[in-house]
Design an enzyme around this catalytic site. Structure first.
Site, PDB file in Angstrom:
ATOM      1  N   GLU A   1       0.840  -1.203   0.000  1.00 12.56           N
ATOM      2  CA  GLU A   1       0.000   0.000   0.000  1.00 12.56           C
ATOM      3  C   GLU A   1       0.870   1.246   0.000  1.00 12.56           C
ATOM      4  OE1 GLU A   1      -2.617  -0.130   3.319  1.00 12.56           O
ATOM      5  OE2 GLU A   1      -4.094  -1.399   2.309  1.00 12.56           O
TER       6      GLU A   1
ATOM      7  N   ASP B   1     -10.204   8.800 -22.496  1.00 11.92           N
ATOM      8  CA  ASP B   1     -10.016   7.381 -22.202  1.00 11.92           C
ATOM      9  C   ASP B   1      -9.505   6.734 -23.487  1.00 11.92           C
ATOM     10  OD1 ASP B   1     -10.266   4.647 -21.825  1.00 11.92           O
ATOM     11  OD2 ASP B   1     -12.186   4.775 -20.784  1.00 11.92           O
TER      12      ASP B   1
ATOM     13  N   LYS C   1      -5.407  -4.761 -24.503  1.00 15.08           N
ATOM     14  CA  LYS C   1      -5.868  -4.289 -25.819  1.00 15.08           C
ATOM     15  C   LYS C   1      -4.661  -4.049 -26.738  1.00 15.08           C
ATOM     16  CE  LYS C   1     -10.171  -2.275 -24.023  1.00 15.08           C
ATOM     17  NZ  LYS C   1      -9.997  -2.162 -22.570  1.00 15.08           N
TER      18      LYS C   1
END
Length: 435
Positions: free
Chosen positions: A53, A211, A240
């Protein structure tokens, strides 16, 4: 996979069958690709064991700038995952010319959520592309967080031409005065004019977010305009066209960097996926190599060749063709007597061709039925296929349409598709090792 085989045969069988499906089928889903063995190995590495974290840096209280010398993790033992995340950040910045990069988002959806919260607040208005005209779920669909938390004003494409109507988009912006203008698409086969969007945003005092999930690989290769110089924040997935692991990415101007980081962690998600971040670093490194541009050019060439071959076979394409990696077949509404996108998707699957149903602009069918089929060339290009193979693929698709209700004919096509794909091996060594 030998340890999976020994310890959990049921999971092993499912994984082996999926491996064989990828090897034997024609993968034409525009949002899918095949990663390199290096990316694959990183994604299954020991880095999955590490909790980390925070960030491999802290923001300087006085300077307001990130500093890699200041420790920003909530856990000890992060010195090596720090290195892989630093590599991912710096490579992403270099790849896209960005001032800041956050490589922790687990998905494009979470990247978008963090980006929106960094710039606007719930209840604000977003001008974004309508889903049925090629937009994304997270750009305002009522089933998405975006449609629930923000006031969405949709824009679309011109009837007939089926390309963005920038004059209409400007009119909508002036009328509704959105706090954010958002662009990017999941099924838009043409080049996006980011300069035009920036001008509209500036005219109405809106922030501008892009985007680029689908076109990121083309942008990285310099084969599509880069939104980074024009947008306040750019989001993307890393699979992609970018050919990396499944995950998200945020690029932004320096003045938004601290806010973006805050909204990724702790704002919208917890600990990062250290193994996936390492895989992202490898994928970004691959994209920085000259051969990546050659690959992306072939992706575009193949899409254009597939589009032309489909037109020659009698298909109608949205906007008449493509400028990028994807194209959209319009099968027509119910009145045409042609099968729906859903039915065609199922028939293609029986023939060993993986594609997805998709709405087309001004579709008269419901989204889960749809009148279109979306196709993309990144995955088949990764396998080494070129223009000649696109003509063969178009022929297979035409055969499927002509025999959409004939399971025997579809099974025969699948046999021929399987023979066809053996010429372009993918992960055959993995299958050999598994068996």
């Amino acid at each position: 996979m030998k340890h999976i085989k020994q310890n959990d045969p049921e999971v092993f069988d499912a994984m082996l069958n999926e491996l064989k499906r990828q090897e034997g089928n024609l993968e034409l889903i525009a949002s899918e690709n095949f990663v390199s063995r290096a990316v694959l190995e990183a994604g299954g590495s020991v880095l999955t064991n590490k909790y980390a974290e925070g960030y491999p840096y802290r923001w300087g209280r006085k300077s307001g700038e990130l500093n890699y010398k200041l420790y920003g993790r909530y856990y000890g033992g992060c010195e090596y995952v720090d290195e892989t995340e630093k590599l991912a950040i710096e490579r992403a910045r270099e790849l896209f010319g960005a001032e800041h990069a956050n490589v922790q988002p687990h998905s494009g959806s979470q990247a978008n959520m963090a980006a929106y919260f960094s710039l606007i607040k719930p209840g604000d208005t977003i001008l974004s592309l309508e889903l049925s005209h090629g937009g994304h779920l997270t750009h305002g669909h009522p089933l998405s967080f975006s449609g629930n938390l923000f006031n969405i004003v949709p824009y679309g494409v011109k009837p007939g031409a089926e390309v963005f109507d920038y004059d209409k988009i400007r009119e909508l912006a002036i009328e509704h005065k959105p706090q954010m203008i958002l662009t990017g698409a999941s099924a838009y086969p043409r080049t996006i004019d980011f300069v035009a969007f920036r001008k509209i945003a500036d005219e109405v005092g809106a922030c501008f977010v892009v985007d680029m999930a689908h076109i990121a690989g083309l942008v990285a290769a310099g084969l599509h305009p880069n939104p980074v110089p024009y947008a306040d924040i750019v989001t993307s997935t890393t699979h992609k066209t970018l050919r990396g692991p499944r995950g998200g990415l945020i690029l932004c101007r320096e003045k938004y960097a601290k806010e973006v980081d805050k909204w990724v962690f702790p704002g919208t998600q917890g600990g990062p996926l250290c193994h996936i971040i390492a895989a992202k670093a490898i994928a970004f490194g691959e994209a920085l190599k000259p051969e990546f541009k050659t690959y992306q050019q072939q992706v575009i060439n193949n899409a254009d060749a597939l589009a032309q071959a489909l037109v020659d076979e009698g298909f109608t394409l949205v906007s008449g063709g493509t400028d990028n990696h994807l194209l959209l077949i319009n099968l027509g509404g119910e009145e045409t007597g042609n099968p729906s996108g859903k039915k065609m998707e199922g028939a293609l699957d029986k023939a060993g061709i993986t594609a997805n149903k998709n709405t087309v602009p001004f579709d008269t069918r419901k989204p889960f039925v749809a009148s279109g089929i979306r196709l993309g060339t990144p995955a088949v290009t990764t396998r080494g296929m070129k223009e000649a193979q696109m003509k063969q693929i178009a022929g297979f698709i035409r055969e499927v349409l002509d025999n959409v209700d004939d399971d025997e004919k579809l099974a025969d096509i699948k046999k021929r598709v399987s023979v066809f794909t053996t010429q372009f091996p993918l992960y055959t060594d993995l299958i050999a090792d598994a068996e």
